[in-house]
Design a protein around this motif. Structure first.
Motif, PDB file in Angstrom:
ATOM      1  N   GLY A 186     -36.080  37.434 -18.614  1.00 24.04           N
ATOM      2  CA  GLY A 186     -35.723  36.512 -17.549  1.00 24.04           C
ATOM      3  C   GLY A 186     -35.052  37.226 -16.391  1.00 24.04           C
ATOM      4  N   LEU A 187     -34.091  38.088 -16.700  1.00 23.88           N
ATOM      5  CA  LEU A 187     -33.396  38.833 -15.641  1.00 23.88           C
ATOM      6  C   LEU A 187     -34.348  39.760 -14.900  1.00 23.88           C
ATOM      7  CD1 LEU A 187     -30.016  39.773 -17.384  1.00 23.88           C
ATOM      8  CD2 LEU A 187     -30.357  38.183 -15.475  1.00 23.88           C
ATOM      9  N   ASP A 188     -35.330  40.294 -15.604  1.00 27.75           N
ATOM     10  CA  ASP A 188     -36.304  41.191 -14.982  1.00 27.75           C
ATOM     11  C   ASP A 188     -37.077  40.493 -13.872  1.00 27.75           C
ATOM     12  OD1 ASP A 188     -37.851  43.518 -14.644  1.00 27.75           O
ATOM     13  OD2 ASP A 188     -39.391  42.769 -15.999  1.00 27.75           O
ATOM     14  N   GLY A 189     -37.097  39.160 -13.909  1.00 28.57           N
ATOM     15  CA  GLY A 189     -37.799  38.414 -12.871  1.00 28.57           C
ATOM     16  C   GLY A 189     -37.138  38.501 -11.513  1.00 28.57           C
ATOM     17  N   VAL A 190     -35.837  38.818 -11.491  1.00 32.57           N
ATOM     18  CA  VAL A 190     -35.119  38.945 -10.221  1.00 32.57           C
ATOM     19  C   VAL A 190     -34.466  40.315 -10.052  1.00 32.57           C
ATOM     20  CG1 VAL A 190     -34.714  36.489  -9.934  1.00 32.57           C
ATOM     21  CG2 VAL A 190     -33.099  37.824 -11.273  1.00 32.57           C
ATOM     22  N   LEU A 191     -34.352  41.057 -11.160  1.00 33.37           N
ATOM     23  CA  LEU A 191     -33.773  42.402 -11.127  1.00 33.37           C
ATOM     24  C   LEU A 191     -34.744  43.354 -11.821  1.00 33.37           C
ATOM     25  CD1 LEU A 191     -30.117  41.492 -12.188  1.00 33.37           C
ATOM     26  CD2 LEU A 191     -30.919  41.999  -9.869  1.00 33.37           C
ATOM     27  N   PRO A 192     -35.693  43.933 -11.077  1.00 33.76           N
ATOM     28  CA  PRO A 192     -36.744  44.749 -11.689  1.00 33.76           C
ATOM     29  C   PRO A 192     -36.241  45.961 -12.466  1.00 33.76           C
ATOM     30  CG  PRO A 192     -37.295  44.207  -9.423  1.00 33.76           C
ATOM     31  CD  PRO A 192     -35.877  43.791  -9.629  1.00 33.76           C
ATOM     32  N   MET A 193     -34.982  46.372 -12.227  1.00 37.79           N
ATOM     33  CA  MET A 193     -34.479  47.536 -12.953  1.00 37.79           C
ATOM     34  C   MET A 193     -34.088  47.219 -14.393  1.00 37.79           C
ATOM     35  SD  MET A 193     -32.128  45.821 -11.124  1.00 37.79           S
ATOM     36  CE  MET A 193     -32.392  46.565  -9.511  1.00 37.79           C
ATOM     37  N   VAL A 194     -34.057  45.954 -14.765  1.00 34.82           N
ATOM     38  CA  VAL A 194     -33.739  45.575 -16.148  1.00 34.82           C
ATOM     39  C   VAL A 194     -34.864  46.064 -17.065  1.00 34.82           C
ATOM     40  CG1 VAL A 194     -33.409  43.632 -17.728  1.00 34.82           C
ATOM     41  CG2 VAL A 194     -32.383  43.573 -15.442  1.00 34.82           C
ATOM     42  N   PRO A 195     -34.531  46.777 -18.156  1.00 34.94           N
ATOM     43  CA  PRO A 195     -35.570  47.420 -19.001  1.00 34.94           C
ATOM     44  C   PRO A 195     -36.232  46.462 -19.988  1.00 34.94           C
ATOM     45  CG  PRO A 195     -33.409  47.918 -19.881  1.00 34.94           C
ATOM     46  CD  PRO A 195     -33.171  47.118 -18.612  1.00 34.94           C
ATOM     47  N   SER A 196     -36.860  45.420 -19.478  1.00 36.48           N
ATOM     48  CA  SER A 196     -37.497  44.460 -20.385  1.00 36.48           C
ATOM     49  C   SER A 196     -38.696  45.078 -21.097  1.00 36.48           C
ATOM     50  CB  SER A 196     -37.928  43.213 -19.607  1.00 36.48           C
ATOM     51  OG  SER A 196     -38.889  43.530 -18.621  1.00 36.48           O
ATOM     52  N   ASP A 197     -39.434  45.942 -20.402  1.00 37.83           N
ATOM     53  CA  ASP A 197     -40.590  46.589 -21.035  1.00 37.83           C
ATOM     54  C   ASP A 197     -40.168  47.349 -22.280  1.00 37.83           C
ATOM     55  OD1 ASP A 197     -41.022  46.217 -18.143  1.00 37.83           O
ATOM     56  OD2 ASP A 197     -42.996  47.079 -18.526  1.00 37.83           O
ATOM     57  N   ALA A 198     -39.098  48.120 -22.159  1.00 38.12           N
ATOM     58  CA  ALA A 198     -38.621  48.918 -23.286  1.00 38.12           C
ATOM     59  C   ALA A 198     -38.205  48.038 -24.441  1.00 38.12           C
ATOM     60  CB  ALA A 198     -37.446  49.797 -22.848  1.00 38.12           C
ATOM     61  N   ALA A 199     -37.530  46.938 -24.139  1.00 37.89           N
ATOM     62  CA  ALA A 199     -37.063  46.040 -25.190  1.00 37.89           C
ATOM     63  C   ALA A 199     -38.234  45.408 -25.946  1.00 37.89           C
ATOM     64  CB  ALA A 199     -36.172  44.955 -24.591  1.00 37.89           C
ATOM     65  N   VAL A 200     -39.246  44.951 -25.202  1.00 37.87           N
ATOM     66  CA  VAL A 200     -40.389  44.299 -25.840  1.00 37.87           C
ATOM     67  C   VAL A 200     -41.228  45.308 -26.608  1.00 37.87           C
ATOM     68  CG1 VAL A 200     -42.426  42.861 -25.488  1.00 37.87           C
ATOM     69  CG2 VAL A 200     -40.412  42.527 -24.056  1.00 37.87           C
ATOM     70  N   LEU A 201     -41.415  46.499 -26.044  1.00 36.72           N
ATOM     71  CA  LEU A 201     -42.140  47.543 -26.764  1.00 36.72           C
ATOM     72  C   LEU A 201     -41.452  47.876 -28.080  1.00 36.72           C
ATOM     73  CD1 LEU A 201     -43.162  50.019 -23.923  1.00 36.72           C
ATOM     74  CD2 LEU A 201     -44.732  48.905 -25.523  1.00 36.72           C
ATOM     75  N   THR A 202     -40.149  48.024 -28.030  1.00 32.42           N
ATOM     76  CA  THR A 202     -39.394  48.332 -29.240  1.00 32.42           C
ATOM     77  C   THR A 202     -39.534  47.221 -30.264  1.00 32.42           C
ATOM     78  OG1 THR A 202     -37.790  49.623 -27.970  1.00 32.42           O
ATOM     79  CG2 THR A 202     -37.107  48.884 -30.159  1.00 32.42           C
ATOM     80  N   ALA A 203     -39.441  45.969 -29.799  1.00 30.06           N
ATOM     81  CA  ALA A 203     -39.604  44.839 -30.707  1.00 30.06           C
ATOM     82  C   ALA A 203     -41.003  44.837 -31.322  1.00 30.06           C
ATOM     83  CB  ALA A 203     -39.354  43.533 -29.963  1.00 30.06           C
ATOM     84  N   GLY A 204     -42.010  45.188 -30.525  1.00 28.45           N
ATOM     85  CA  GLY A 204     -43.370  45.245 -31.046  1.00 28.45           C
ATOM     86  C   GLY A 204     -43.546  46.313 -32.102  1.00 28.45           C
ATOM     87  N   VAL A 205     -42.926  47.482 -31.865  1.00 30.66           N
ATOM     88  CA  VAL A 205     -42.983  48.560 -32.857  1.00 30.66           C
ATOM     89  C   VAL A 205     -42.326  48.111 -34.159  1.00 30.66           C
ATOM     90  CG1 VAL A 205     -42.110  50.857 -33.434  1.00 30.66           C
ATOM     91  CG2 VAL A 205     -43.108  50.440 -31.181  1.00 30.66           C
ATOM     92  N   LEU A 206     -41.149  47.535 -34.055  1.00 34.83           N
ATOM     93  CA  LEU A 206     -40.443  47.075 -35.250  1.00 34.83           C
ATOM     94  C   LEU A 206     -41.160  45.899 -35.901  1.00 34.83           C
ATOM     95  CD1 LEU A 206     -36.753  47.282 -33.968  1.00 34.83           C
ATOM     96  CD2 LEU A 206     -38.025  48.948 -35.340  1.00 34.83           C
ATOM     97  N   GLY A 207     -41.897  45.141 -35.105  1.00 29.54           N
ATOM     98  CA  GLY A 207     -42.652  44.021 -35.650  1.00 29.54           C
ATOM     99  C   GLY A 207     -43.737  44.453 -36.607  1.00 29.54           C
ATOM    100  N   HIS A 208     -44.151  45.721 -36.527  1.00 28.08           N
ATOM    101  CA  HIS A 208     -45.157  46.211 -37.469  1.00 28.08           C
ATOM    102  C   HIS A 208     -44.645  46.158 -38.903  1.00 28.08           C
ATOM    103  CE1 HIS A 208     -48.450  48.548 -39.071  1.00 28.08           C
ATOM    104  NE2 HIS A 208     -47.600  49.402 -39.598  1.00 28.08           N
ATOM    105  N   GLU A 209     -43.328  46.258 -39.077  1.00 28.41           N
ATOM    106  CA  GLU A 209     -42.756  46.197 -40.413  1.00 28.41           C
ATOM    107  C   GLU A 209     -42.727  44.763 -40.949  1.00 28.41           C
ATOM    108  OE1 GLU A 209     -38.912  47.901 -40.018  1.00 28.41           O
ATOM    109  OE2 GLU A 209     -39.658  49.893 -39.422  1.00 28.41           O
ATOM    110  N   ASP A 210     -42.816  43.787 -40.079  1.00 26.49           N
ATOM    111  CA  ASP A 210     -42.808  42.381 -40.476  1.00 26.49           C
ATOM    112  C   ASP A 210     -43.724  41.608 -39.532  1.00 26.49           C
ATOM    113  OD1 ASP A 210     -42.315  39.890 -41.446  1.00 26.49           O
ATOM    114  OD2 ASP A 210     -40.203  39.794 -40.843  1.00 26.49           O
TER     115      ASP A 210
END
Length: 202
Positions: free
Chosen positions: A16-40
């Motif tokens: 949500g914050l990335d929508g107004v503050l492009p420097m917020v690392p949302s990509d990194a957070a979602v990528l990390t969640a996706g990697v960890l999602g492989h375990e579940d």
């Protein structure tokens, strides 16, 4: 369970914050969640849903800022922002939906287009459905990259995250190359300003 819930709420907040503050690392957070999602794998749909909800919320934050007095101030404060937003205005009447969806995958495009939709007072009945499509498409894409990285490097999550970043950067680079090659025909306004010319990221 609490940790999982907090993690999903964090994804919503960052995207949500990335929508107004492009420097917020949302990509990194979602990528990390996706990697960890492989375990579940059962958690992957929740990751996609949380990401999409955050993106959708962030889009509407930018739209709301653009529609209010702050939007007029931001556009008037920078000639570069004003030209980029003006270029988007010229395309909204006929191509609002495709423009909103495409902007989510172009560096700097999301904030510019959503801000422009607000300043142009594009009706929410046109903006919100396109934003929902863009949010879900990007959520599936970026979570999928993370999941693929986790699958390829099951024994080393850090390598999985790095692989996801690499794929994301490659895809973004290809889109940027296409945009630059198309610029002389469709990407310039009369003043020579491209429509996606604000901000370092989406």
């Amino acid at each position: 369970m609490v940790t999982n819930l907090l993690g999903l709420l964090l994804l919503v907040g960052l995207c949500g914050l990335d929508g107004v503050l492009p420097m917020v690392p949302s990509d990194a957070a979602v990528l990390t969640a996706g990697v960890l999602g492989h375990e579940d794998p059962a958690r992957v749909p929740l990751i996609v849903a949380a990401t999409a909800l955050g993106v959708f919320t962030g889009d509407h934050l930018a739209y709301g800022i653009g529609r209010g007095l702050l939007g007029s101030w931001l556009v008037g404060r920078s000639a570069r922002v004003g030209r980029a937003v003006g270029a988007v205005h010229a395309r909204l009447e006929r191509r609002a939906g495709p423009l909103i969806v495409a902007s989510r995958f172009v560096p700097g495009g999301r904030v510019t287009v959503n801000l422009a939709c607000g300043t142009a007072r594009l009706p929410l009945r046109r903006f919100s459905p396109a934003s929902a499509v863009a949010a879900l498409a990007w959520a599936v894409y970026i979570t999928g990259l993370g999941y693929a990285g986790g699958a390829a490097f099951a024994g080393n999550p850090l390598l999985g995250i790095a692989a996801g970043f690499g794929l994301s950067l490659t895809f973004g680079g290809v889109l940027e190359l296409i945009r630059r090659r198309a610029r002389p025909r469709t990407g310039r306004t009369s003043s020579g300003e491209t429509i996606f010319a604000v901000g370092p990221g989406a």
